[in-house]
Enzyme design. Structure first.
Site, mmCIF file in Angstrom:
data_model
loop_
_atom_site.group_PDB
_atom_site.id
_atom_site.type_symbol
_atom_site.label_atom_id
_atom_site.label_comp_id
_atom_site.label_asym_id
_atom_site.label_seq_id
_atom_site.Cartn_x
_atom_site.Cartn_y
_atom_site.Cartn_z
ATOM 1 N N ASP A 103 -4.811 2.356 -3.542
ATOM 2 C CA ASP A 103 -5.767 3.064 -2.701
ATOM 3 C C ASP A 103 -6.225 4.370 -3.352
ATOM 4 O OD1 ASP A 103 -7.296 4.059 -0.669
ATOM 5 O OD2 ASP A 103 -5.684 4.209 0.806
ATOM 6 N N ASP A 319 -14.015 3.611 -3.198
ATOM 7 C CA ASP A 319 -12.723 3.521 -2.519
ATOM 8 C C ASP A 319 -12.140 2.129 -2.694
ATOM 9 O OD1 ASP A 319 -10.515 3.970 -0.935
ATOM 10 O OD2 ASP A 319 -11.591 3.723 0.951
#
Length: 442
Positions: A103, A319
């Site tokens: 992440d 992201d």
């Protein structure tokens, strides 16, 4: 200047100074083993040998890590029913393996500290008491009260011996609660050998909630932050990291790598290579980029410039933790209406449980009829994702959806991992650049 050369220079300077004064200067040089008891010469020699051996080991380890990059496997979570990409990390002494979500939008790296769920949903658990290198961060320390405050460290501190606790919350509503600690990570180097990095920050989560965390043992936080795994890894291996995301429908046996430092398998070469400015301080701790427009085919869409302006609530980030691509309302409407015009005659459907609004039965659809969508960066770079990255497959056979979600207005735009798939991405934090090129990632 070498240390011995420097010493000789200092001695020479002192002798010259003495020659021009009436005082006498004497330099006493002491060998290090005079600090050991004189009546145990054999022990003294063994101690010296032991110290030198440990020092040589540290030097060798430092040379080995600085001349190589570190890399971890990186694969799709499709087989686990997850829309994220997973890697494996080795934590503790002895090292234990955990499957974690990769992440770039998260600052905290954490692992599960107890079993949760039943059957196939059982996850690995980190037994802190079983790791000789595990050390909690005290709640009265500056690290907890100042450095980790931005990572949702809690002000609760029953006594000075209590660990620093956190309540970490993600944008999708998922949460993780636990305590901060430091421990040793074992990484594989690009030259094939392993290395251990002690004292890295890690969260020990005793309670988690959220669908996005259900299939993992934790999260690898790669955001641009002093406390993230990225900060520590790039400090050791060099100021860049890269990854290549395989097709999001790939099974668990197909993977590529998340690499820190040098990447000997990198295919980021002209003319396929594109480079754009990485705006590291624009929307911290996220990796922001300056998008100026989106085109479909040869037509630039009519999207108000305010959509891309951070100061007016917009802007764009990459992201890896988000699967779909979020666009501010004005951009979303322009993109989906522009693509829908090329899907005339294709049956539109509304499958349950999917967040996408525009889904179609494409079992008889020819992908080549869908024009190329492109993101245009400030400076001229253009990112042209694969068609299956924006007309994406679902669990229902033949059903595909436009992989965009309206984000609101004003709102930041998020380029998710499905849009990024089958490209090699290199984040150069030292040069503040983002480079990318198409790749099979195999």
């Amino acid at each position: 200047m070498k240390p011995m050369t420097m010493l000789f220079c200092l001695i020479t300077m002192f002798l010259i100074a003495s020659a021009y004064s009436n005082t006498v200067m004497r330099l006493d040089m002491m060998h290090r083993d005079t600090l050991s008891p004189i009546h145990t010469p054999y022990h003294r020699i063994e101690d010296i040998f032991g110290e030198d051996k440990r020092r040589h080991s540290l030097i060798s380890q430092k040379i080995k890590t600085t001349k190589s990059g570190a890399r971890m496997s990186l694969g799709s979570g499709f087989d686990f029913g997850a829309a994220q990409y997973f890697s494996e990390i080795m934590v503790g002494t002895p090292a234990k393996k955990f499957r974690v979500v990769v992440d770039t939008g998260s600052e905290l790296t954490w692992v599960n500290c107890r079993f949760q769920g039943k059957g196939k949903e059982n996850r690995e658990v980190f037994r802190a008491e079983g790791s000789s290198s595990f050390k909690t961060v005290g709640c009265m320390t500056k690290t907890c009260k100042v450095d980790l405050m931005n990572l949702f460290s809690l002000s609760i501190c029953p006594n000075p011996q209590s660990p620093c606790s956190y309540d970490y919350r993600y944008a999708d509503g998922s949460t993780a609660q636990g305590v901060f600690a430091t421990d040793t990570f074992t990484l594989g180097l690009t030259n094939g050998s392993p290395t251990s990095i002690p004292g890295l920050l890690i969260g020990c989560s005793s309670s988690t909630k959220g669908d996005s965390l259900r299939a993992s043992d934790g999260v690898l936080g790669l955001a641009f932050s002093d406390q993230s795994f990225t900060a520590k890894a790039t400090n050791i291996f060099g100021g860049k990291f890269s990854y290549c995301l395989v097709d999001h429908t790939s099974n668990k046996n197909i993977s590529n790598y998340l690499t820190f430092g040098s990447n000997p398998t990198s295919t980021l070469k002209p003319p396929a290579r594109r480079t754009a400015r990485l705006e590291l301080n624009l929307l911290p701790p996220f990796y922001a980029v300056s998008i100026v427009g989106i085109s479909i085919g040869n037509t630039m869409l009519n999207i108000p410039p305010v959509v891309w302006e951070v100061r007016k609530g917009g802007g764009t980030i990459l992201d890896s933790g988000s699967s779909l691509t979020f666009l501010a309302d004005a951009a979303y409407k322009a993109v989906v209406s522009g693509l829908e015009r090329h899907l005339v005659g294709v049956k539109r459907v509304k499958p349950e449980g999917l967040p996408m609004e525009y889904c179609f039965d494409t079992s008889k659809f020819d992908d080549s009829k869908l024009p190329q969508l492109s993101f245009h960066f400030k400076g001229g770079a253009r990112f042209a994702p694969y068609r299956k990255s924006y007309l994406i497959a679902t669990a229902s056979p033949g059903i595909r959806c436009l992989g965009f979600v309206p984000a609101g207005a004003p709102a930041p735009n998020v380029i998710g991992n499905i849009m990024q798939q089958k490209h090699l991405w290199e984040f150069d934090l030292a040069a503040s650049t983002l480079s990318f090129s198409p790749s099979t990632c195999l």
